[in-house]
Write an enzyme that holds these catalytic residues in place. Structure first.
Site, PDB file in Angstrom:
ATOM      1  N   ILE A  94      95.081  19.194 -15.273  1.00  0.00           N
ATOM      2  CA  ILE A  94      94.078  18.312 -15.859  1.00  0.00           C
ATOM      3  C   ILE A  94      93.983  18.549 -17.353  1.00  0.00           C
ATOM      4  O   ILE A  94      93.883  19.692 -17.811  1.00  0.00           O
ATOM      5  CB  ILE A  94      92.696  18.547 -15.211  1.00  0.00           C
ATOM      6  CG1 ILE A  94      92.774  18.304 -13.700  1.00  0.00           C
ATOM      7  CG2 ILE A  94      91.642  17.638 -15.836  1.00  0.00           C
ATOM      8  CD1 ILE A  94      91.526  18.739 -12.950  1.00  0.00           C
ATOM      9  N   CYS A  95      94.007  17.452 -18.109  1.00  0.00           N
ATOM     10  CA  CYS A  95      93.856  17.532 -19.561  1.00  0.00           C
ATOM     11  C   CYS A  95      92.517  16.912 -19.950  1.00  0.00           C
ATOM     12  O   CYS A  95      92.319  15.702 -19.845  1.00  0.00           O
ATOM     13  CB  CYS A  95      94.999  16.794 -20.258  1.00  0.00           C
ATOM     14  SG  CYS A  95      94.868  16.796 -22.064  1.00  0.00           S
ATOM     15  N   VAL A  96      91.594  17.753 -20.360  1.00  0.00           N
ATOM     16  CA  VAL A  96      90.288  17.288 -20.818  1.00  0.00           C
ATOM     17  C   VAL A  96      89.797  18.268 -21.871  1.00  0.00           C
ATOM     18  O   VAL A  96      90.071  19.469 -21.804  1.00  0.00           O
ATOM     19  CB  VAL A  96      89.289  17.181 -19.631  1.00  0.00           C
ATOM     20  CG1 VAL A  96      89.036  18.532 -18.992  1.00  0.00           C
ATOM     21  CG2 VAL A  96      87.993  16.525 -20.053  1.00  0.00           C
TER      22      VAL A  96
END
Length: 235
Positions: A94-96
């Site tokens: 996940i990229c956040v």
């Protein structure tokens, strides 16, 4: 991924245990928590797809992994259920921003989970890990929505938390070693026992009916033989 329990200071472990216990007792809306009693550094969760998105109706299994430098370094997040989303890589990473440059130790795990759920509502194609999903979100939203919906129906629906990994049923796929307060661990009658019993009953009824039919056939045959004998005597 190896456990980091032995690498974290005792005071950090106590804080993590306290926060995870609070999350399990009072989880954010639409999120279920499945903590592991043996490895507090890996938190398994299930996130309901938000209404009004192509993920609605799905249940997406996810895990957070706390590294040896937590909370100075943010946890890492992975979707275990396959999902077509710009900010989720092909391996579930996940990229956040909250898991990167915007991380602060005081934010806590609840904030991380809520941010990831919000990511399902408001994807960020500018920092896409899935470039195809990011491109479609920019250029052809209808196609993006169709693809995202299709994967949701295949992998995140059906009452099992996904066929590719989440659960919806927490017993599917890779699991933490022990679930605290997991109602699925409670003992109860086997669902298979009822159909088996009914099946035996049906077989018993069938056998009885067959025996009765056989007995009736034998009686008729015996009667015919007796009638033939009487007829022969008359001759």
């Amino acid at each position: 991924m190896n456990s980091n329990v032995e690498n974290l200071p005792p005071q950090v472990l106590r804080l993590v245990y306290k926060e995870v216990s609070a999350l399990a007792a009072d989880p954010p809306e639409g999120i279920k928590i499945y903590p592991s009693e043996e490895d507090i550094t890996e938190l398994h969760t299930a996130i309901e797809g938000p209404e009004g998105t192509p993920f609605a109706g799905g249940v997406f299994r996810m895990r957070l992994v706390l590294g040896k430098d937590f909370p100075a370094v943010p946890p890492k997040g992975y979707f275990l259920t396959k999902i077509f989303h710009p900010n989720v890589g092909h391996k579930g990473e996940i990229c956040v921003n909250v898991l990167k440059r915007d991380w602060k130790a005081e934010l806590g795990l609840r904030h991380v989970l809520l941010t990831i759920k919000c990511l399902l509502i408001h994807p960020n194609p500018e920092s896409a890990l899935n470039e195809e999903a990011g491109r479609l979100l920019f250029e052809d939203y209808a196609e993006y929505e169709s693809r995202a919906r299709l994967l949701t129906e295949i992998h995140a629906m059906g009452g099992h938390g996904g066929t590719s990994g989440a659960p919806q049923d927490p017993n599917d796929g890779p699991q933490p070693k022990k679930h605290a307060g997991d109602p699925t661990k409670r003992a109860g009658p086997s669902a298979a026992a009822v159909p088996a019993t009914l099946g035996n009953g049906a077989n018993g009824a069938s056998t009885t009916s067959s025996n009765n039919s056989s007995s009736s056939t034998n009686n008729v045959a015996g009667k015919k033989k007796a009638d033939k004998k009487r007829a022969l005597r008359r001759l």
